[in-house]
Design a protein around this motif. Structure first.
Motif, mmCIF file in Angstrom:
data_model
loop_
_atom_site.group_PDB
_atom_site.id
_atom_site.type_symbol
_atom_site.label_atom_id
_atom_site.label_comp_id
_atom_site.label_asym_id
_atom_site.label_seq_id
_atom_site.Cartn_x
_atom_site.Cartn_y
_atom_site.Cartn_z
ATOM 1 N N ASN A 269 0.845 -1.187 0.000
ATOM 2 C CA ASN A 269 0.000 0.000 0.000
ATOM 3 C C ASN A 269 0.884 1.242 0.000
ATOM 4 O OD1 ASN A 269 -2.554 -1.291 0.185
ATOM 5 N ND2 ASN A 269 -2.201 -1.633 2.362
ATOM 6 N N GLN A 270 0.486 2.257 -0.766
ATOM 7 C CA GLN A 270 1.259 3.503 -0.810
ATOM 8 C C GLN A 270 1.340 4.149 0.567
ATOM 9 O OE1 GLN A 270 3.357 3.667 -3.015
ATOM 10 N NE2 GLN A 270 2.973 5.533 -4.121
ATOM 11 N N THR A 271 0.257 4.098 1.346
ATOM 12 C CA THR A 271 0.283 4.730 2.671
ATOM 13 C C THR A 271 1.304 4.054 3.572
ATOM 14 O OG1 THR A 271 -1.572 3.354 3.403
ATOM 15 C CG2 THR A 271 -2.092 5.547 2.546
ATOM 16 N N ASP A 272 1.438 2.749 3.446
ATOM 17 C CA ASP A 272 2.448 2.027 4.230
ATOM 18 C C ASP A 272 3.853 2.406 3.764
ATOM 19 O OD1 ASP A 272 0.374 0.748 5.592
ATOM 20 O OD2 ASP A 272 0.453 -1.027 4.294
ATOM 21 N N ALA A 273 4.012 2.549 2.447
ATOM 22 C CA ALA A 273 5.324 2.922 1.907
ATOM 23 C C ALA A 273 5.726 4.319 2.362
ATOM 24 C CB ALA A 273 5.316 2.837 0.381
ATOM 25 N N ILE A 274 4.787 5.262 2.390
ATOM 26 C CA ILE A 274 5.095 6.612 2.866
ATOM 27 C C ILE A 274 5.515 6.560 4.329
ATOM 28 C CG2 ILE A 274 4.082 8.862 3.435
ATOM 29 C CD1 ILE A 274 4.660 8.638 0.516
ATOM 30 N N GLN A 275 4.825 5.751 5.127
ATOM 31 C CA GLN A 275 5.182 5.591 6.537
ATOM 32 C C GLN A 275 6.628 5.118 6.655
ATOM 33 O OE1 GLN A 275 3.011 2.496 8.554
ATOM 34 N NE2 GLN A 275 4.068 2.842 10.488
ATOM 35 N N VAL A 276 6.989 4.114 5.893
ATOM 36 C CA VAL A 276 8.345 3.572 5.970
ATOM 37 C C VAL A 276 9.359 4.553 5.398
ATOM 38 C CG1 VAL A 276 9.847 1.637 5.356
ATOM 39 C CG2 VAL A 276 7.468 1.209 5.956
ATOM 40 N N TYR A 277 8.974 5.323 4.381
ATOM 41 C CA TYR A 277 9.880 6.340 3.859
ATOM 42 C C TYR A 277 10.194 7.363 4.953
ATOM 43 C CZ TYR A 277 12.045 9.969 1.133
ATOM 44 O OH TYR A 277 12.936 10.917 0.678
ATOM 45 N N ALA A 278 9.178 7.781 5.695
ATOM 46 C CA ALA A 278 9.397 8.720 6.808
ATOM 47 C C ALA A 278 10.311 8.084 7.864
ATOM 48 C CB ALA A 278 8.063 9.141 7.411
ATOM 49 N N GLN A 279 10.125 6.798 8.131
ATOM 50 C CA GLN A 279 11.005 6.096 9.072
ATOM 51 C C GLN A 279 12.434 6.094 8.544
ATOM 52 O OE1 GLN A 279 9.116 2.261 9.354
ATOM 53 N NE2 GLN A 279 7.721 2.928 10.980
ATOM 54 N N LYS A 280 12.579 5.863 7.247
ATOM 55 C CA LYS A 280 13.917 5.856 6.633
ATOM 56 C C LYS A 280 14.609 7.197 6.824
ATOM 57 C CE LYS A 280 16.220 5.612 2.107
ATOM 58 N NZ LYS A 280 17.464 5.146 2.668
ATOM 59 N N LEU A 281 13.885 8.286 6.606
ATOM 60 C CA LEU A 281 14.470 9.608 6.808
ATOM 61 C C LEU A 281 14.990 9.763 8.230
ATOM 62 C CD1 LEU A 281 11.872 11.848 4.949
ATOM 63 C CD2 LEU A 281 14.194 11.275 4.181
ATOM 64 N N CYS A 282 14.257 9.223 9.177
ATOM 65 C CA CYS A 282 14.661 9.318 10.589
ATOM 66 C C CYS A 282 15.833 8.389 10.898
ATOM 67 C CB CYS A 282 13.470 9.007 11.492
ATOM 68 S SG CYS A 282 12.150 10.237 11.419
ATOM 69 N N VAL A 283 15.748 7.144 10.461
ATOM 70 C CA VAL A 283 16.815 6.173 10.718
ATOM 71 C C VAL A 283 18.119 6.650 10.082
ATOM 72 C CG1 VAL A 283 17.616 3.819 10.172
ATOM 73 C CG2 VAL A 283 15.299 4.191 11.060
ATOM 74 N N ASP A 284 18.047 7.108 8.839
ATOM 75 C CA ASP A 284 19.250 7.590 8.154
ATOM 76 C C ASP A 284 19.846 8.786 8.888
ATOM 77 O OD1 ASP A 284 18.675 5.589 6.348
ATOM 78 O OD2 ASP A 284 18.293 6.936 4.652
ATOM 79 N N ASN A 285 18.992 9.625 9.468
ATOM 80 C CA ASN A 285 19.446 10.780 10.242
ATOM 81 C C ASN A 285 20.131 10.339 11.536
ATOM 82 O OD1 ASN A 285 19.391 13.708 11.092
ATOM 83 N ND2 ASN A 285 18.050 12.845 12.644
ATOM 84 N N VAL A 286 19.516 9.433 12.257
ATOM 85 C CA VAL A 286 20.043 9.001 13.561
ATOM 86 C C VAL A 286 21.325 8.190 13.414
ATOM 87 C CG1 VAL A 286 19.573 7.540 15.579
ATOM 88 C CG2 VAL A 286 17.815 9.117 14.742
ATOM 89 N N PHE A 287 21.354 7.266 12.457
ATOM 90 C CA PHE A 287 22.489 6.341 12.330
ATOM 91 C C PHE A 287 23.468 6.733 11.224
ATOM 92 C CE2 PHE A 287 19.167 3.831 14.423
ATOM 93 C CZ PHE A 287 19.866 3.441 15.558
ATOM 94 N N HIS A 288 23.220 7.840 10.535
ATOM 95 C CA HIS A 288 24.110 8.324 9.472
ATOM 96 C C HIS A 288 24.385 7.219 8.452
ATOM 97 C CE1 HIS A 288 24.592 11.795 12.029
ATOM 98 N NE2 HIS A 288 24.934 10.996 13.008
ATOM 99 N N CYS A 289 23.294 6.733 7.878
ATOM 100 C CA CYS A 289 23.402 5.608 6.950
ATOM 101 C C CYS A 289 22.448 5.813 5.774
ATOM 102 C CB CYS A 289 23.065 4.309 7.684
ATOM 103 S SG CYS A 289 21.342 4.227 8.247
ATOM 104 N N ASN A 290 22.424 4.841 4.889
ATOM 105 C CA ASN A 290 21.446 4.788 3.809
ATOM 106 C C ASN A 290 20.752 3.440 3.925
ATOM 107 O OD1 ASN A 290 19.946 5.197 1.505
ATOM 108 N ND2 ASN A 290 21.601 4.636 0.120
#
Length: 173
Positions: free
Chosen positions: A119-140
């Protein structure tokens, strides 16, 4: 996005999924659970219990991880169901773990959609999580949705469609 407003990732997903449902949950505090909601709640309670945290020679797995991205463009926070830090010499250096890892986000959902991989809504949720995880752990990080009913992961296409997901997310912020 105003710097003084911080948005919970869960609220973004709830609103995108159904604005009426979001209003019932967050504005009116008036929501009656049904079998689907109970099933999803039980799945997440199991994931967030901490019983899935472990380490072995191959990877370190952490559940119920709080993350944030305070960049004024986003200013979001939330909780990730599961992050797997897979040991990889060509991965990102994670200073809190003192090693190089391929970082993988896994968001748990009770049922796979009837049409499409996710679902696109689930993907947007995970994209937002990715932005946060990448910020916290300095990763991709790489990102997956895990569907409990079919016991299968679907990888999300952020490496090739990241700009599109960023625009969709920012449209909601």
């Amino acid at each position: 996005m105003s710097e003084d407003v911080t948005i919970n990732i869960r609220d973004i997903q709830h609103y995108m999924y159904c604005p009426r449902r979001f209003a019932l949950l967050e504005v009116n505090d008036d929501w009656a659970e049904n079998a689907f909601v109970v099933k999803a709640n039980l799945l997440h309670e199991n994931v967030h219990s901490g019983e899935r945290n472990f380490e072995n020679k191959r990877k370190i797995v952490r559940s119920d991880v709080s993350v944030y991205n305070d960049d004024p463009k986003y200013n979001i926070f939330g909780v990730v169901d599961c992050i797997e830090f897979v040991r990889d010499k060509s991965g990102d250096y994670i200073d809190t773990l003192d090693g190089t890892f391929r970082v993988e986000i896994v968001e748990y959902k009770p049922t796979r959609p009837k049409a499409g991989e996710f679902n696109q809504t689930d993907a947007i949720q995970v994209y937002a999580q990715k932005l946060c995880v990448d910020n916290v752990f300095h990763c991709n990080s790489r990102c997956f949705l895990y569907y409990a009913d079919v016991r299968r992961r679907s990888e999300l296409p952020f490496d090739t469609q990241g700009a599109e997901y960023d625009k969709m997310l920012c449209d909601y912020l």
